[in-house]
Design an enzyme around this catalytic site. Structure first.
Site, mmCIF file in Angstrom:
data_model
loop_
_atom_site.group_PDB
_atom_site.id
_atom_site.type_symbol
_atom_site.label_atom_id
_atom_site.label_comp_id
_atom_site.label_asym_id
_atom_site.label_seq_id
_atom_site.Cartn_x
_atom_site.Cartn_y
_atom_site.Cartn_z
ATOM 1 N N ASP A 20 0.812 -1.230 0.000
ATOM 2 C CA ASP A 20 0.000 0.000 0.000
ATOM 3 C C ASP A 20 0.834 1.264 0.000
ATOM 4 O O ASP A 20 0.427 2.301 0.547
ATOM 5 C CB ASP A 20 -0.982 0.007 1.183
ATOM 6 N N LYS A 23 1.738 2.052 -5.070
ATOM 7 C CA LYS A 23 2.267 1.482 -6.321
ATOM 8 C C LYS A 23 1.339 1.769 -7.493
ATOM 9 O O LYS A 23 1.777 2.070 -8.591
ATOM 10 C CB LYS A 23 2.455 -0.042 -6.178
ATOM 11 N N GLY A 47 -4.836 -4.284 -3.735
ATOM 12 C CA GLY A 47 -5.741 -3.182 -4.054
ATOM 13 C C GLY A 47 -4.853 -2.025 -4.472
ATOM 14 O O GLY A 47 -4.164 -1.449 -3.647
ATOM 15 N N HIS A 48 -4.816 -1.746 -5.762
ATOM 16 C CA HIS A 48 -3.951 -0.683 -6.291
ATOM 17 C C HIS A 48 -4.835 0.471 -6.757
ATOM 18 O O HIS A 48 -5.647 0.303 -7.677
ATOM 19 C CB HIS A 48 -3.093 -1.218 -7.434
ATOM 20 N N GLN A 229 1.501 -6.127 -3.101
ATOM 21 C CA GLN A 229 1.940 -6.191 -1.697
ATOM 22 C C GLN A 229 3.298 -5.466 -1.567
ATOM 23 O O GLN A 229 3.492 -4.476 -2.235
ATOM 24 C CB GLN A 229 2.006 -7.637 -1.186
#
Ligand code: 2SA
Ligand code: GDP
Ligand code: MG
Length: 429
Positions: A20, A23, A47-48, A229
């Site tokens: 987080d 990225k 979750g990007h 990650q």
């Protein structure tokens, strides 16, 4: 804002903390001048977040280059693919006006997440020893991959092969499944029908992505390999067992894409101006006080997949120098500087002490890491809003001192500074 990428560049963009780091924002930004963006590990646990033109999108499986129409997006062999999540996500970007036809490729060799993986993930997370997973079936799917019983995208091509593998898997897992439900929960025929239906929907995207990527390298294309990650969650190099089940580190970019290590010519580490972690596990600089709560609220530190509150703390140079070493990071992208705007004092952890002695290296086991005492250097806060600033010289001197201290302590240049979630809220150096 265009960041020029040299022809033939093959760069890894990875998280250098516990995930987080931003990225999604950085990969989206770099994608403006890239030809191909590849996801190489993990799955829909990621979750990007990508924000532009007043809109925000959270991507779980699609590479963060997807909003740039000229960029080809590849889901590599190292990814574990959840069909339901993928189809939902393709629909989501389509409804945002994004055409994925002809510019999304999925590896034949990627393993599939099956319904029993999600169930087993939840089962393993009961009790005191939990890891704090996202519940997306990631660990159990990689277990099957390494146990050599996994089902891959290529298996969908032949209904008989797929049925045989699925039946064998259900048989293997029945004992555990029956323990929870008292009966076999899974309807094999229903799963077969669902996955064959899924195959029809993704068929146009599936190919041998390793062949595609190596040809693209020969053609001098600019390729970004997007880690999910973070390095401290790496199955080999992270804070085991409080890790994810894949290799977010630079080495994973090669095995997870089929691009040889000799062709990778740059590694960018993305870091936050502080540190967060979601899930269980040691976190030496964690702030379990009002300051931690302030950072969480100001930085909206809630899981982009699960909504879980993220644990917040100071920047940790000891773990950062470790991930810089493991990944060969040559440039840093620093995000969320604006989140620290209101603080009087900002700290950086520069060393760990254990029983009064300074540690030479980042501890190899989580037990030790949970006992270390961080040694801090203190910096004066800048107490100025930074989110509208456009150039490095615009930044308050205290903010520049903070950034330059990070460079001095790591020996790595901070080339990109992010002062807000939007694409444009970025300062280049
Ligand atoms: P898993 O589900 O098996 O990969 O969980 C194992 C550990 O890896 C952590 N993990 C993550 N950490 C940060 N961000 C992730 N993605 C989401 C996000 C997380 C969310 O973008 O916010 O929404 O909760 C991610 N995915 C996995 C996880 O917390 C465990 O510590
Ligand atoms: P990723 O998993 O590394 O892509 O990061 P996430 O998307 O899970 O979390 C990063 C969050 O911070 C997202 O909500 C982003 O929109 C947001 N973000 C990224 N960069 C910045 C920044 O510089 N400032 C602020 N305030 N938010 C940012
Ligand atoms: Mg995330």
């Amino acid at each position: 804002m265009l960041i020029k990428i040299p022809d033939g560049a093959v760069w890894v963009i990875l998280g250098a903390q516990w995930g987080d780091e931003g990225k999604g924002k950085i990969v989206d930004l770099l994608s403006e001048d890239a030809d191909i963006v590849v996801r190489y590990q993990g799955g829909a646990n990621a979750g990007h977040t990508v924000s532009f033109d007043g809109k925000t999108y959270v991507l779980h499986l699609l590479p963060s280059g997807i909003f740039h129409p000229n960029v080809v997006c590849v889901i590599g062999n190292g990814v574990v693919l959840d069909p339901i999540a993928l189809i939902e996500e393709i629909e989501m970007v389509k409804s945002a006006g994004v055409d994925v036809s002809g510019r999304l490729f999925i590896s034949h060799r990627a393993h599939l997440i099956m319904p029993y993986h999600k169930l087993l993930d939840k089962l393993y997370e009961q009790g005191d020893d939990k890891i704090g997973t996202t519940g997306k079936g990631i660990g159990p799917s990689y277990v099957d991959k390494y146990a050599r019983v996994g089902i891959r995208v290529v298996d969908l091509l032949d209904r008989d092969v797929f049925c045989k593998k699925l039946r064998k898997n259900i048989e293997l897992k029945n004992e555990i499944i029956e323990k929870i439900y008292g009966e076999t929960k899974f309807d094999v025929e229903k799963i077969i029908d669902e996955y064959i239906e899924f195959d029809k929907k993704i068929d146009e995207y599936v190919t041998d992505t390793a062949v595609y990527l190596n040809r693209a390298i020969k053609d001098g294309k600019k390729i970004l390999l997007e880690g999910a990650q973070g390095a401290l969650l790496d199955i080999d190099h992270g804070t085991y067992p409080y890790v994810t089940s894949s290799s977010p580190t630079a080495g994973g970019a090669s095995t997870g894409s089929g691009i040889p290590p000799t062709k990778i010519n740059g590694v960018i580490g993305v870091i936050k101006a502080y540190t967060t972690r979601v899930g269980e596990g040691p976190f030496p600089t964690e702030l379990k006080d009002e300051l931690g709560d302030h950072i969480r609220e100001k930085g909206h530190e809630y899981g982009a997949t699960t909504g879980r509150p993220r644990r917040c703390g100071w920047l940790d140079i000891v773990s950062l120098n470790y991930t810089i070493m493991i990944n060969g990071i040559e440039k840093l992208a620093l995000t969320k500087l604006d989140v620290l705007d209101e603080l009087d004092e900002i700290k950086i952890c520069v060393a760990y002490e254990l029983k009064g002695k300074k540690l030479k290296n980042f501890p190899t086991d989580s037990e030790t890491l949970s006992k270390v005492e961080p040694v801090y250097e203190s910096f004066k806060g800048w107490k100025t809003k930074t989110s509208d600033l456009k150039s490095y010289s615009d930044l308050p001197s205290e903010a520049r001192e903070y950034i330059e201290a990070i460079e001095k302590l790591t020996g790595v240049k901070v080339s990109i500074i992010s002062v807000g979630a939007d694409r444009n809220q970025t300062i280049l150096r």
